[in-house]
Design a protein around this motif. Structure first.
Motif, short mmCIF file in Angstrom:
data_model
loop_
_atom_site.label_atom_id
_atom_site.label_comp_id
_atom_site.label_asym_id
_atom_site.label_seq_id
_atom_site.Cartn_x
_atom_site.Cartn_y
_atom_site.Cartn_z
N ARG A 20 0.85 -1.18 0.00
CA ARG A 20 0.00 0.00 0.00
C ARG A 20 0.89 1.24 0.00
N PRO A 21 0.36 2.41 -0.39
CA PRO A 21 1.19 3.63 -0.39
C PRO A 21 1.88 3.87 0.94
N GLU A 22 1.16 3.65 2.05
CA GLU A 22 1.77 3.93 3.35
C GLU A 22 2.94 3.00 3.65
N ASP A 23 2.93 1.80 3.03
CA ASP A 23 4.06 0.88 3.23
C ASP A 23 5.35 1.47 2.66
N LEU A 24 5.25 2.09 1.49
CA LEU A 24 6.43 2.69 0.88
C LEU A 24 6.83 3.98 1.59
N GLU A 25 5.85 4.77 1.98
CA GLU A 25 6.16 6.03 2.67
C GLU A 25 6.88 5.75 3.98
N GLN A 26 6.51 4.69 4.66
CA GLN A 26 7.18 4.35 5.92
C GLN A 26 8.63 3.97 5.70
N ARG A 27 8.96 3.52 4.51
CA ARG A 27 10.35 3.16 4.17
C ARG A 27 11.13 4.33 3.57
N GLY A 28 10.53 5.50 3.55
CA GLY A 28 11.24 6.69 3.07
C GLY A 28 11.04 7.02 1.61
N TYR A 29 10.19 6.28 0.91
CA TYR A 29 9.91 6.59 -0.49
C TYR A 29 9.07 7.87 -0.57
N ARG A 30 9.35 8.68 -1.60
CA ARG A 30 8.64 9.95 -1.74
C ARG A 30 7.59 9.85 -2.84
N PRO A 31 6.32 10.12 -2.55
CA PRO A 31 5.27 10.02 -3.56
C PRO A 31 5.38 11.14 -4.60
N VAL A 32 5.25 10.79 -5.88
CA VAL A 32 5.31 11.78 -6.97
C VAL A 32 4.18 11.60 -7.97
N GLY A 33 3.48 10.47 -7.96
CA GLY A 33 2.45 10.21 -8.95
C GLY A 33 1.21 11.04 -8.71
N GLN A 34 0.61 11.54 -9.79
CA GLN A 34 -0.62 12.31 -9.68
C GLN A 34 -1.84 11.43 -9.94
N ASP A 35 -1.77 10.60 -10.99
CA ASP A 35 -2.91 9.78 -11.38
C ASP A 35 -2.92 8.43 -10.65
N PHE A 36 -1.75 7.92 -10.29
CA PHE A 36 -1.66 6.63 -9.60
C PHE A 36 -0.39 6.63 -8.75
N PRO A 37 -0.29 5.70 -7.80
CA PRO A 37 0.82 5.76 -6.83
C PRO A 37 2.18 5.43 -7.44
N VAL A 38 3.02 6.44 -7.55
CA VAL A 38 4.42 6.29 -7.98
C VAL A 38 5.28 6.96 -6.92
N PHE A 39 6.41 6.31 -6.62
CA PHE A 39 7.29 6.80 -5.55
C PHE A 39 8.73 6.82 -6.03
N LEU A 40 9.52 7.71 -5.46
CA LEU A 40 10.95 7.76 -5.73
C LEU A 40 11.70 7.09 -4.59
N HIS A 41 12.64 6.22 -4.95
CA HIS A 41 13.47 5.54 -3.96
C HIS A 41 14.27 6.58 -3.18
#
Length: 413
Positions: free
Chosen positions: A30-51
């Motif tokens: 889920r998005p929060e799983d990646l955010e907890q690992r320090g990934y930065r959200p950048v997607g507008q239409d769907f969940p994309v994150f930067l390592h």
């Protein structure tokens, strides 16, 4: 949570090509799983994150559903339940629908590796028809991989034709057209992009000004290929061969648009086509929102390429008007791109691809001679106002006439 390398990176690894960027798909998160690992959200239409360290893109596995016409007519669904195979199914071509696991295992549910081996560009599923941008991407991949012998699968070409007939291509927005077009122009072999678009009928919708050039005859004494559209593509190939940048290639692509407006009764001649082409160039650049540098060079090449070809025949006063028309005395940096585009035009003729272009060297020298004449001596001599400009013009014409008299004439130009 499982992470897979996907898309172009996997394709290029299998082709033995340099991998320039890596994209990743995350399954079971889920998005929060990646955010907890320090990934930065950048997607507008769907969940994309930067390592957080590599800054590479990680997207949650997703599916999509068509909700309207055009590129933006989609609803996306991303959840831990979406499988890797479902995510890959929404991609455009089989060669882009492969993935690698952490242990190096290749996941290839749609036979992308087989199509790589057979040098085939084939759509993954009928969902290809839901996004008109995919026609442009298909044509761009045809250009990129033409040196490797790739071809478009007949069933994919047929699907593209149906998309055009259904009006899906008409929903393309200028920004996406320019994005794909400009990327295709910068390929080592850009010509297949336009051939694929023409073969499926999309060129007439996306670039009708260019499509109209095919079937317009040329004087065979100057154009052995005999067709304006074919000449344009030959010239474009030369602009790539000569190392032209995006503005040069764009200018070469548009330089003969005026020939589509020549009355048929005067064919194969095209008198004054360079003047008639300028408004077409300006309108096309405006419609696609081309960058200013591309617009300016395309307009100048369209307007002045014939004068460049006839440089040795021009009167000194006309030669000066050419230099002034290009605004070289304020924008010297325009000279080399202009000359490169003109050389590509001269070489873009069947059997004449290696012909010399001595006009370039002559025009460089003409600019040097004319630019050496400045206003300072006339100001110091007491000239005022218009007298200064008139004196500079007279002296530049005199200097150019001297150059023409002393310059060694080529045997053929």
């Amino acid at each position: 949570m499982e992470v897979y390398l996907v898309g172009g990176a996997v394709r290029d690894q299998l082709l033995g090509r340099e991998v320039r960027e890596r994209d990743w798909v995350v399954v079971g998160a889920r998005p929060e799983d990646l955010e907890q690992r320090g990934y930065r959200p950048v997607g507008q239409d769907f969940p994309v994150f930067l390592h957080p360290e590599t800054h590479e893109e990680y997207a949650l596995a997703r599916t999509e559903r068509k909700t309207g016409r055009g590129y933006h007519g989609f609803a996306f669904h991303a959840s831990p339940e979406v499988t890797l195979e479902q995510d890959l199914a929404r991609r455009d071509l089989t060669i882009n629908a492969m993935a690698r696991a952490d242990d190096g295992t290749l996941i290839d549910p749609y036979d992308g590796r087989r199509d790589l081996e057979q040098r085939l560009l084939r759509h993954v599923s009928p969902a290809f028809a839901e996004d008109p941008v995919r026609i442009l991407r298909l044509a761009r991949f045809a250009a990129r991989f033409q040196p490797l012998g790739f071809r478009v699968a007949p069933e994919t070409l047929a699907l593209c034709r149906k998309m055009v007939a259904d009006g899906e291509v008409d929903a393309l927005v200028p920004e996406r057209v320019w994005q794909e077009l400009s990327r295709a122009l910068l390929e080592d072999t850009p010509v297949p992009f336009f051939r694929v678009l023409r073969e499926c009928g999309a060129l007439a919708r996306v670039l009708p000004e260019l499509d109209r050039l095919f079937g317009i005859p040329e004087p065979e004494a100057y154009h052995p290929e005999g067709d304006t559209g074919e000449h344009t593509l030959l010239a474009l190939a030369q602009s790539a061969r000569l190392g032209g940048d995006l503005p040069v290639r764009w200018a070469v692509l548009l330089h003969d648009l005026g020939k589509a407006t020549t009355p048929s009764q005067v064919w194969p001649r095209h008198p004054a086509h360079e003047h008639r082409g300028v408004p077409l160039v300006e309108a096309l650049c405006e419609r696609l929102r081309a960058p200013r540098e591309c617009r300016d060079l395309a307009r100048l090449v369209c307007r002045y390429h014939l004068q460049a070809h006839r440089a040795f025949e021009l009167r000194a006063s006309t030669l000066l008007k050419l230099l002034e028309g290009l605004d070289l005395f304020r924008r010297e940096a325009r000279l080399e791109p202009f000359l490169l585009a003109c050389e590509a035009d001269a070489r873009g003729r069947l059997g004449l691809e290696d012909r010399p272009y001595p006009q370039a060297r002559f025009l460089r020298e003409a600019y040097r001679v004319a630019a050496a004449v400045t206003a300072r001596p006339f100001v110091q001599a007491g000239f005022k106002g218009r007298q200064i400009a008139e004196a500079v013009t007279r002296e530049r014409i005199r200097a150019l006439a001297t150059l023409q008299r002393d310059y060694p004439r080529p045997e053929a130009h």
